[in-house]
Motif scaffolding. Structure first.
Motif, mmCIF file in Angstrom:
data_model
loop_
_atom_site.group_PDB
_atom_site.id
_atom_site.type_symbol
_atom_site.label_atom_id
_atom_site.label_comp_id
_atom_site.label_asym_id
_atom_site.label_seq_id
_atom_site.Cartn_x
_atom_site.Cartn_y
_atom_site.Cartn_z
ATOM 1 N N LEU A 254 93.076 -50.086 -14.743
ATOM 2 C CA LEU A 254 92.863 -51.170 -13.533
ATOM 3 C C LEU A 254 91.815 -50.856 -12.803
ATOM 4 O O LEU A 254 91.024 -51.556 -12.209
ATOM 5 C CB LEU A 254 94.515 -52.249 -13.734
ATOM 6 C CG LEU A 254 93.547 -53.657 -13.635
ATOM 7 C CD1 LEU A 254 92.812 -54.019 -14.224
ATOM 8 C CD2 LEU A 254 94.884 -54.180 -12.638
ATOM 9 N N ILE A 255 92.569 -49.969 -11.651
ATOM 10 C CA ILE A 255 92.176 -49.530 -10.097
ATOM 11 C C ILE A 255 90.999 -48.922 -10.947
ATOM 12 O O ILE A 255 89.765 -49.071 -9.792
ATOM 13 C CB ILE A 255 92.900 -48.543 -10.049
ATOM 14 C CG1 ILE A 255 94.080 -49.490 -8.878
ATOM 15 C CG2 ILE A 255 92.215 -48.015 -8.094
ATOM 16 C CD1 ILE A 255 96.060 -48.697 -8.515
ATOM 17 N N LEU B 135 84.612 -48.649 -10.853
ATOM 18 C CA LEU B 135 83.480 -48.303 -11.061
ATOM 19 C C LEU B 135 83.053 -49.818 -11.785
ATOM 20 O O LEU B 135 81.856 -49.467 -11.545
ATOM 21 C CB LEU B 135 83.837 -47.786 -12.486
ATOM 22 C CG LEU B 135 84.208 -46.530 -12.521
ATOM 23 C CD1 LEU B 135 84.648 -45.750 -13.877
ATOM 24 C CD2 LEU B 135 83.938 -45.933 -11.784
ATOM 25 N N ILE B 136 83.675 -51.115 -11.492
ATOM 26 C CA ILE B 136 82.845 -52.171 -12.268
ATOM 27 C C ILE B 136 81.618 -53.379 -10.760
ATOM 28 O O ILE B 136 80.474 -52.908 -11.048
ATOM 29 C CB ILE B 136 83.488 -53.296 -13.124
ATOM 30 C CG1 ILE B 136 83.538 -52.606 -14.394
ATOM 31 C CG2 ILE B 136 82.929 -54.258 -13.117
ATOM 32 C CD1 ILE B 136 84.956 -53.439 -14.593
ATOM 33 N N ALA C 122 77.730 -53.755 -6.737
ATOM 34 C CA ALA C 122 77.384 -53.183 -5.295
ATOM 35 C C ALA C 122 75.640 -52.386 -5.367
ATOM 36 O O ALA C 122 74.638 -53.552 -4.909
ATOM 37 C CB ALA C 122 78.329 -52.452 -5.078
ATOM 38 N N LYS C 123 75.840 -51.534 -6.026
ATOM 39 C CA LYS C 123 74.659 -50.757 -6.491
ATOM 40 C C LYS C 123 73.401 -52.151 -6.885
ATOM 41 O O LYS C 123 72.405 -52.175 -6.337
ATOM 42 C CB LYS C 123 74.678 -49.364 -6.787
ATOM 43 C CG LYS C 123 73.108 -49.094 -7.322
ATOM 44 C CD LYS C 123 73.140 -48.162 -7.903
ATOM 45 C CE LYS C 123 71.753 -47.316 -7.584
ATOM 46 N NZ LYS C 123 72.262 -45.851 -9.024
ATOM 47 N N ARG C 124 74.314 -52.340 -8.051
ATOM 48 C CA ARG C 124 72.901 -53.246 -8.106
ATOM 49 C C ARG C 124 72.915 -54.930 -7.681
ATOM 50 O O ARG C 124 70.956 -54.598 -7.366
ATOM 51 C CB ARG C 124 72.850 -54.286 -9.990
ATOM 52 C CG ARG C 124 71.950 -54.402 -10.291
ATOM 53 C CD ARG C 124 71.675 -55.051 -11.945
ATOM 54 N NE ARG C 124 72.426 -56.271 -12.011
ATOM 55 C CZ ARG C 124 73.674 -57.293 -12.998
ATOM 56 N NH1 ARG C 124 74.451 -56.032 -13.399
ATOM 57 N NH2 ARG C 124 73.365 -58.306 -12.654
ATOM 58 N N GLN C 125 73.449 -55.421 -6.908
ATOM 59 C CA GLN C 125 73.515 -56.747 -6.262
ATOM 60 C C GLN C 125 72.941 -55.821 -5.035
ATOM 61 O O GLN C 125 71.865 -56.636 -4.245
ATOM 62 C CB GLN C 125 74.486 -57.026 -5.986
ATOM 63 C CG GLN C 125 75.093 -58.119 -7.504
ATOM 64 C CD GLN C 125 74.302 -59.089 -7.243
ATOM 65 O OE1 GLN C 125 73.451 -60.008 -6.081
ATOM 66 N NE2 GLN C 125 73.690 -58.957 -8.621
ATOM 67 N N GLY C 126 72.974 -54.768 -4.500
ATOM 68 C CA GLY C 126 72.617 -54.453 -2.871
ATOM 69 C C GLY C 126 70.988 -54.110 -3.315
ATOM 70 O O GLY C 126 70.187 -54.759 -2.136
#
Length: 130
Positions: free
Chosen positions: A34-35, A40-41, A46-50
């Motif tokens: 889970l961690i 990773l998700i 974050a990369k895509r939205q950034g």
């Protein structure tokens, strides 16, 4: 500032307690999975939205507009990515909330109100160039 210091001290303790409890309830391997999965998700989001926010800001600047909304998005994405990099379930959940667009849009008015309150109290300095 005092709340930030309290947050820095209390957060690791709360994270350890949650990790121990989740390890007892669902087991070690599912907790570890889970961690890693949320990290990773979250990093992917974050990369895509950034990058998407960066492109929108550049486009608005190109047309002579101030990218105010994109600046708030960028702040939220940056904070969310920082939380996703730290180990723990609570920080991962908070990071995902800040990175995921629908939940980030719910939090943006709170962030804007916080910034406006700081500006009205004179705790933020704005430097303008002519």
């Amino acid at each position: 500032m005092k709340y930030f210091l309290l947050f820095i001290i209390a957060m690791p303790v709360i994270e350890i307690i949650v990790l121990l409890l989740s390890g007892n309830v669902i087991g070690f391997w599912p907790t570890l999975f889970l961690i890693v999965a949320t990290g990773l998700i979250g990093a992917y989001l974050a990369k895509r939205q950034g990058m998407e926010t960066w492109k929108k800001a550049q486009e608005q600047i190109r047309y002579g507009m101030m990218p105010g909304n994109e600046i708030i998005d960028g702040i939220c994405i940056f904070l969310g990515a920082a939380l996703l990099l730290s180990p723990g379930l609570i920080s991962d959940i908070l990071g995902l909330i800040l990175v995921f667009p629908p939940t980030r849009n719910l939090l943006k008015p709170i962030v804007i109100r916080f910034i406006m309150n700081r500006m009205n109290k004179g705790k933020v300095t704005i430097i303008r160039h002519k």
